[in-house]
Design a protein around this motif. Structure first.
Motif: not given
Length: 156
Positions: A100-110
């Motif tokens: 999971v990329s840094r950008e997407v991680a924040g959106k998914l809560g991981v």
């Protein structure tokens, strides 16, 4: 292909993009081509947990049709198929392990760099023209795809 029962898509952003060589390679599309892009989170309608991050790319001529996803809760390729009589002649699915990329991680809560499964779906019309490509990033332990095949002796 591998539909999401009991989920809802929550759009985050819509924009026109020109594919960079990197994005074109990732999507198996041609670089420097224009696409209409919708991004957002798909959530479970029961637990409200984020199931995946999605990017939906459609040809610009289908933008107004794709925008109906914001109000209708059916897949974009079905909306395009019904509205434009553009039958899906070919659907391709690619699944791969990823981080999971840094950008997407924040959106998914991981955590950034955590394990995930990437699913790319590509839909083409009878003239072999790809009109939609969707990428879904599923964090580990958030969703299970199950496929069952039954042998039919009558077909033999």
């Amino acid at each position: 292909l591998l539909s999401y029962p009991d989920t809802a898509f929550e759009p985050s952003d819509t924009s026109h993009v020109i594919l960079t060589p990197e994005d074109a390679e990732r999507l198996s599309l041609q670089a420097d081509t224009e696409w209409f892009r919708i991004t957002g989170i798909r959530r479970s309608t029961t637990s409200r947990q984020a199931i995946c991050w999605q990017e939906i790319f459609v040809l610009p001529e289908y933008e107004s049709t794709a925008r109906r996803l914001l109000n209708e809760h059916i897949p974009v390729h079905r909306i395009i198929e019904r509205t434009h009589n553009n039958r899906i002649a070919q659907a391709q699915l690619e699944m791969a392990a990823c981080r999971v990329s840094r950008e997407v991680a924040g959106k998914l809560g991981v955590a950034p760099g955590s394990a995930a499964m990437s699913i790319l779906r590509r839909y083409a019309s009878p003239n072999d023209k790809v009109f939609e490509t969707t990428v879904s990033i599923h964090p580990e332990d958030r969703f299970v795809y199950s496929l069952g095949i039954t042998y039919d002796e009558a077909v033999d």
